[in-house]
Scaffold this motif. Structure first.
Motif, PDB file in Angstrom:
ATOM      1  N   ILE A  85       0.970  -1.132   0.078  1.00 49.88           N
ATOM      2  CA  ILE A  85      -0.014  -0.067   0.079  1.00 49.88           C
ATOM      3  C   ILE A  85       0.975   1.049   0.067  1.00 49.88           C
ATOM      4  N   PRO A  86       1.020   1.911  -1.085  1.00 51.25           N
ATOM      5  CA  PRO A  86       1.926   2.959  -1.208  1.00 51.25           C
ATOM      6  C   PRO A  86       1.009   4.180  -0.565  1.00 51.25           C
ATOM      7  N   PRO A  95       1.919   2.562  -8.824  1.00 51.08           N
ATOM      8  CA  PRO A  95       0.668   2.594  -9.023  1.00 51.08           C
ATOM      9  C   PRO A  95       0.027   1.195  -9.277  1.00 51.08           C
ATOM     10  N   GLU A  96       1.063   0.304  -9.495  1.00 52.10           N
ATOM     11  CA  GLU A  96       0.314  -1.158  -9.751  1.00 52.10           C
ATOM     12  C   GLU A  96       0.283  -1.784  -8.360  1.00 52.10           C
ATOM     13  N   SER A  97       0.431  -1.278  -7.495  1.00 48.77           N
ATOM     14  CA  SER A  97       0.568  -1.935  -5.890  1.00 48.77           C
ATOM     15  C   SER A  97      -0.923  -2.585  -5.738  1.00 48.77           C
ATOM     16  N   THR A  98      -1.083  -3.336  -4.734  1.00 48.20           N
ATOM     17  CA  THR A  98      -2.310  -3.955  -4.258  1.00 48.20           C
ATOM     18  C   THR A  98      -3.348  -3.049  -4.146  1.00 48.20           C
ATOM     19  N   PHE A  99      -3.023  -2.061  -3.065  1.00 52.20           N
ATOM     20  CA  PHE A  99      -3.966  -0.987  -2.883  1.00 52.20           C
ATOM     21  C   PHE A  99      -3.105   0.335  -2.861  1.00 52.20           C
ATOM     22  N   LEU A 100      -3.672   1.558  -2.977  1.00 47.24           N
ATOM     23  CA  LEU A 100      -3.323   2.686  -2.822  1.00 47.24           C
ATOM     24  C   LEU A 100      -3.845   3.603  -1.948  1.00 47.24           C
ATOM     25  N   TYR A 101      -3.163   4.278  -0.952  1.00 48.45           N
ATOM     26  CA  TYR A 101      -3.798   5.082  -0.107  1.00 48.45           C
ATOM     27  C   TYR A 101      -3.416   6.531  -0.078  1.00 48.45           C
ATOM     28  N   LYS A 120     -10.650   1.991  -8.022  1.00 51.93           N
ATOM     29  CA  LYS A 120     -11.290   0.682  -7.545  1.00 51.93           C
ATOM     30  C   LYS A 120     -10.402   0.118  -6.314  1.00 51.93           C
ATOM     31  N   LYS A 121      -9.013   0.510  -6.488  1.00 47.76           N
ATOM     32  CA  LYS A 121      -8.255  -0.015  -5.349  1.00 47.76           C
ATOM     33  C   LYS A 121      -7.770   1.070  -4.416  1.00 47.76           C
ATOM     34  N   MET A 122      -8.209   2.405  -4.407  1.00 50.93           N
ATOM     35  CA  MET A 122      -7.652   3.465  -3.696  1.00 50.93           C
ATOM     36  C   MET A 122      -8.466   3.380  -2.266  1.00 50.93           C
ATOM     37  N   ILE A 123      -7.809   3.636  -1.267  1.00 53.36           N
ATOM     38  CA  ILE A 123      -8.383   3.667  -0.051  1.00 53.36           C
ATOM     39  C   ILE A 123      -8.303   5.144   0.368  1.00 53.36           C
ATOM     40  N   GLU A 145     -16.671   4.118  -5.916  1.00 54.00           N
ATOM     41  CA  GLU A 145     -15.733   3.134  -6.136  1.00 54.00           C
ATOM     42  C   GLU A 145     -14.757   3.006  -5.215  1.00 54.00           C
ATOM     43  N   PRO A 146     -13.985   4.062  -4.576  1.00 51.29           N
ATOM     44  CA  PRO A 146     -12.970   3.730  -3.675  1.00 51.29           C
ATOM     45  C   PRO A 146     -13.369   3.011  -2.250  1.00 51.29           C
TER      46      PRO A 146
END
Length: 282
Positions: A85-86, A95-101, A120-123, A145-146
């Protein structure tokens, strides 16, 4: 000239004068109390606790990626085979990480412009709505979406954040309301724990400058760093006034709170003297 806020004696945000006196000019200011109001949670909103217990992440290692200059030592593919999670600026680098925060609007807008599917994978942390103002909160701008994280209805503490009660909620199986922290990295740690991490590894989170630089610059990060001069100055200001000391202290208490539940938090960095990557305790 002074910069202290005149408040009612029972205000949560009362800031007393260091000299203990009252100035006549203070009577010119209107006293105000602040009420923290949680955002409305609409049907269809994804919350981080909705992902709790996922078999994919249960008992896993999660890498939380900060943005200090040590990050420049890591290769482009270092996190490819890792859950990660960057946080904030480091989302640009990986940007291709599992999730983004991210808690920053500028970083989020940049990511959406470059990677339209990233939401879709942004926290995202939800924010409070000031008392008396209309609106439905931050998700109104970014949609459903987030993945969102709800804050608890308490102001940020000058002392150590109440990590213990937040960690207890994470493992209770119910709704999570997260304590406000001084570092987005600590919020990302909460997210990793909810997802099922057993070991959480902090990268680019040394609270140090390197050759006068505050942020990593490779992989496009410098594109935004140049426009964040104010934040760079704020960083040095907090160093001078003990802010970094508080961040390091907070990290120690965060580690202690999770240790009670068998969750290990360590730091990983490139050691310039040893010329190798090392793990170290916090």
């Amino acid at each position: 000239m002074h910069f202290y806020i005149c408040c009612k004696s029972n205000s949560k945000f009362k800031t007393p004068f260091p000299h203990g006196k009252t100035r006549k000019a203070c009577s010119l200011y209107e006293s105000r109390d602040f009420l923290l109001i949680s955002q409305i949670v609409p049907k269809g909103m994804r919350l981080i606790e909705d992902l709790r217990g996922s078999k994919e992440f249960r008992d896993s290692d999660f890498w939380i990626i900060g943005s200090d200059p040590n990050l420049d030592y890591y290769s482009d593919n270092f996190f490819d085979d890792k859950f990660s999670i960057p946080v904030n600026l480091s989302c640009i680098a990986y940007p291709e990480s599992t999730f983004l925060y991210t808690s920053g609007q500028r970083e989020l807008e940049w990511m959406i412009s470059k990677y339209p599917g990233c939401l879709k994978k942004m926290i995202l942390p939800l924010e409070h709505i000031p008392s008396g103002e209309e609106g439905i909160g931050r998700w109104e701008n970014w949609g459903l979406e987030p993945i969102y994280m709800k804050p608890e209805d308490k102001p940020m503490m000058e002392s150590v954040p109440d990590y213990e009660s937040t960690v207890e909620r994470i493992f209770s199986g119910g709704s999570c309301d997260f304590v406000l922290t001084r570092s987005s990295v600590h919020s990302a740690v909460f997210a990793a724990a909810v997802l099922g991490a057993k070991k959480i590894i902090l990268v680019g989170c040394s609270h140090r400058t390197l050759k006068g630089e505050t942020y990593a610059s490779k992989r496009g990060m410098s594109d935004l760093v140049g426009g964040l001069i104010g934040r760079r100055q704020d960083f040095h200001y907090t160093r001078k006034h003990g802010g970094i000391v508080r961040l390091r202290r907070d990290a120690v208490h965060l580690v202690m709170a999770f240790k009670k539940y068998g969750i290990e938090i360590v730091r990983h960095r490139y050691d310039e003297d040893k010329n190798e990557f090392v793990f170290e305790e916090i």
